[in-house]
Design an enzyme around this catalytic site. Sequence first.
Site, short mmCIF file in Angstrom:
data_model
loop_
_atom_site.label_atom_id
_atom_site.label_comp_id
_atom_site.label_asym_id
_atom_site.label_seq_id
_atom_site.Cartn_x
_atom_site.Cartn_y
_atom_site.Cartn_z
N GLU A 1 -56.10 102.52 27.67
CA GLU A 1 -57.28 101.87 28.20
C GLU A 1 -56.97 101.88 29.88
OE1 GLU A 1 -55.50 100.40 26.10
OE2 GLU A 1 -54.97 98.31 26.50
N GLU B 1 -61.60 101.00 23.80
CA GLU B 1 -60.91 101.12 25.11
C GLU B 1 -61.87 100.53 26.37
OE1 GLU B 1 -57.91 102.03 25.23
OE2 GLU B 1 -58.04 102.87 22.95
N HIS C 1 -61.25 96.95 26.13
CA HIS C 1 -59.93 96.64 27.01
C HIS C 1 -60.19 96.52 28.51
CE1 HIS C 1 -56.74 96.41 24.17
NE2 HIS C 1 -56.92 97.86 23.75
N GLU D 1 -55.49 93.31 21.92
CA GLU D 1 -55.90 94.32 20.79
C GLU D 1 -56.88 93.69 19.61
OE1 GLU D 1 -55.50 97.18 21.25
OE2 GLU D 1 -53.69 97.01 22.48
ZN LIG Z 1 -56.00 98.91 22.35
#
Ligand SMILES: [Zn+2]
Length: 881
Positions: free
Chosen positions: A315, A349, A352, A371
């Site tokens: 990311e 992503e 993120h 996460e």
């Molecule tokens: Zn990730």
Amino acid sequence: MTKNSCNTKLIAGAFIVLTVSVIAGIITMIIFYKTQIGSMNPTDRPPSVTTTEQPPPDRRLPKNLVPESYKVFLKTHFYHRIIEVVNVTTPNQTTVFNGNSTVNMKCVQSTSSIYLHSRRLEVSDPVVMNRDNPNEEIRSSVVYPGEADFLEIQLNVALEAGGNYSLFLNFKGQSLEYMDGLFLSMYSEGVPEYEGDMEPARFLAATNMEPTFARTAFPCFDEPEMKAVFNITIIHRSGTKALSNAVIASETNIIDDEWEYTVFDQTPRMSTTRSIRRQHHRKYPPVLREEVWNHYSLTKLDQIALPDLNPTAMENWGLVTYQQGALLFEEGVSSLLHKESIAMIIAHELAHQWFGNLVTMKWWNEVWLNEGFANYMAYFAVDAVEPSFKMKDVSVMSDLHTAFEEDALAASHPLTVPPGEIQTPHEILSLFDSITYSKGAMVLRMLADIVGQNVFDRGVNMYLSDFKYSNTDEKNLWDNIQKAVDDDNGVINEHFLFNDSSESSLWWHVPIRFVKMSSKSDFPLMWLDDKPVTKGDFITKNGDWILANVNCAGYYRVNYNPENWDALSSQMEQDQSRIPLMNRGQLIDDAFNLARAKLVDVTLALNLTRFLRNETELIPWMSAMTNLEYFVLMFDRSEVYGPMQTYLREQVRGLYNFYRNYTDHSQVPSDHSSQHSQILAVRVACHNGLPECVTMATEMFALWMKNDTNIIHPNLRSSIYCQAVASGGKAQWDFAWNKLQSSNDTSEMEQLRAALSCSRETWLLNRYLQYTLDPEKIRFMSVWNVINLIALNPSGQALAWNFIRANWEFLSRRGGHSLIAVVARRFSTEFELEELVRFVTDNDLAYMKEEQAVEQISVNIQWVKEHQEKILQWFEMETAS
Ligand SMILES: [Zn+2]
Ligand SMILES: *[C@@H]1O[C@H](CO)[C@@H](O)[C@H](O)[C@H]1NC(C)=O
Ligand SMILES: *[C@@H]1O[C@H](CO)[C@@H](O)[C@H](O)[C@H]1NC(C)=O
Ligand SMILES: *[C@@H]1O[C@H](CO)[C@@H](O)[C@H](O)[C@H]1NC(C)=O
Ligand SMILES: *[C@@H]1O[C@H](CO)[C@@H](O)[C@H](O)[C@H]1NC(C)=O
Ligand SMILES: *[C@@H]1O[C@H](CO)[C@@H](O)[C@H](O)[C@H]1NC(C)=O
Ligand SMILES: *[C@@H]1O[C@H](CO)[C@@H](O)[C@H](O)[C@H]1NC(C)=O
Ligand SMILES: *[C@@H]1O[C@H](CO)[C@@H](O)[C@H](O)[C@H]1NC(C)=O
Ligand SMILES: *[C@@H]1O[C@H](CO)[C@@H](O)[C@H](O)[C@H]1NC(C)=O
Ligand SMILES: *[C@@H]1O[C@H](CO)[C@@H](O)[C@H](O)[C@H]1NC(C)=O
Ligand SMILES: *[C@@H]1O[C@H](CO)[C@@H](O)[C@H](O)[C@H]1NC(C)=O
């Protein structure tokens, strides 16, 4: 990051498990190279990266200096073109890079040494300057203090607290072929660049910094809390292009015939990543959830597919990188499932960019804040763009089961691990697991359910704006959610009691919601501790039942008394639609797992699969297949497997026939969820040898082999290819292999690569394993995946285990640890346990993954001993009638 994907046969590849790192690299640079096949020697793989584990104490940087900004010049040397004209001496390809970096830092505590990170770099010419008093003379020298990752700059004077200093260094390094730090990658393009020769290979360089690889690209303070701004300049060969986190400030600055440079804008304050481009931006507003997450900080967001990358996606702020297969979708070639996983990965992503890039956890021990949020937010993001995917149900179910499964082992770990236990790069990497990704997401989901989605969103919004460009721990999150709850008049806050100290007791307070159903009427949803509930509410009779954890909002399992289980089971056999869809899946999952923990009888769980004969929805099937996968692993080499397959064939027959007309014509139904069910029907039917499925697959594949026209619908390809290779021989295998070699489409390649592992011929599987040692046959990136797939095939499991042991030196470098866990999944005898323990001991592999594998095998041995007879009887009885 997005985790490596691990496909299983039964649920094959429906869901890519998201794994990876949070704060990836600070700075991302991608440089595209074009060159004819040069002399970069592809077999010359670098030596093992097994980290030299340093003993504690602290592997952390002292906090006496804090970086504020970097200016980095980086020059990559590989050739744009290596033309092999006979009469000209051409240079060989080179992997060297070099450059210099200046870091401005603030001294917060007086010190006469500067510690920073540097690995595999040659560092020289340190210059330390007092920016408040440029005339002060500071002499300095570079020392490597024995610790592989540290660099110490010793000074003749002490830097003063409150002062502003800069450190200049020259550095030089090599791009190595494994995909860490700054790495080189070779690829070819479909269109030959010039006539009469083979397709030219092209080169590119890319970075992967998370979690601890930025230090291999240039010397830096490589810890998440050491945020700074970055000014990057890349010097590269003429005719190539460079991208970085920030937008290009000035491009194509010609130095001479051979070289040019690209200057990038200053990045925002970040750990080690960044970039979004406006026009893309407009396409994503629903995905980017800016109303909740606040505005995106950069002016561009590039998304790049790379031929090599490990993890699946990274990311980097403003410059997200993906394995090709994780980003590229081709209509008519890629399947529906592939489309869904692409959507989920992109959403993960993009999330993120806020959770991880804008706001970052203070230290890796709380990487779940990155996460867990990325997984959780991805459900909403995809749902906003493609509601028909029903990702909120499907992915939640898959994350929930993944998290429960890993959490059920004693070797599991809390979401937030004490920071002292996470010090070395290896320990940091080991946290990128299902607990962090899936349980993290589930805990957030439960929290949102309790406080209410609006309140939760408001709390998250405050959290992001309070901590933008900085770092957090989980307490910061709880505080902001609590604040949002209080603003909302505080009614529900007593329900929620999250332990914020990781050492505290294992008791966890969860709110429980349930529904009671009687023959007369449905009761409304109730909270367990709400007033109207009395003891009488828990008494059921005459087939009434109680169902707890409605829609599976809570992260907990539910057990009932036998009568209630029975009533639920009967209800599902008569009319399953009265039980909410997610709960139909969850009841199966709870029952199987309670059976594993010996809290209910295993036949109770098996009884709950009877209603599948009438079930056409994906979630209950998926849940059953995931759970039966354990039975498959334990029994597919035993006498239980025959009756078990017979039972599954009968269960799936109705579903298969329901879609048969489509399947036989290689067509798919128009609506999304029917497509899902068709895929599942074909997969389960073929895998369990339903004759009409096997015949269909064999014939379709034969047709393809015959006239080289592939009419198989992309949705059905992975099952059909696999079945055709499994029931075929050398001809089918070679055909698939040749197709794999000549394909340039990543989804097609993935399907073929998996199909090749389905063979039942040991010699073919063995040859396939050998191919993984040859990078011209199997790319480095796919080695792990191929061995994994072969290990999942009962005919390949023993071969894979021998292969891993024989080639450990080579395999340990990338993914070796995960491989052991996968290959050991079928182990269920004392002998196999001893073999694994011996291997772990001989190779000094006492890490978390290995511990988990060893624990799992002991569990398996016990389980098989206790259950085999009873399960065999159950399947025999079910299939006798
Ligand atoms: Zn990730
Ligand atoms: C190399 O060969 C090409 C033709 O093949 C010729 O045109 C060129 O002058 C030669 N160059 C040298 C340095 O001999
Ligand atoms: C290129 O590499 C080959 C083999 O690795 C070597 O024999 C040759 O001398 C190299 N050429 C140059 C110009 O370095
Ligand atoms: C750092 O590298 C750049 C590019 O090579 C160069 O122009 C610059 O002079 C270097 N800085 C120092 C202080 O040597
Ligand atoms: C360091 O820089 C800050 C602001 O840039 C300034 O306020 C401070 O006075 C400087 N420190 C010294 C010792 O001059
Ligand atoms: C991929 O291969 C097909 C033929 O196999 C070709 O038509 C197509 O142009 C290729 N695509 C790319 C992007 O190279
Ligand atoms: C970085 O670049 C910005 C312009 O983009 C400039 O204002 C700033 O001074 C530069 N910082 C350093 C440390 O060179
Ligand atoms: C399937 O559902 C029908 C009614 O929809 C019911 O009559 C039948 O008993 C069910 N069969 C099974 C095996 O559950
Ligand atoms: C499973 O179903 C069978 C047949 O209906 C029944 O006899 C048995 O008691 C059930 N097992 C459990 C544990 O409920
Ligand atoms: C089966 O499919 C074919 C072609 O798709 C169609 O013409 C036919 O009507 C279908 N039959 C049934 C019973 O749906
Ligand atoms: C191959 O078979 C398919 C399906 O029968 C047919 O549509 C196609 O025209 C055939 N192609 C060739 C080249 O014969």
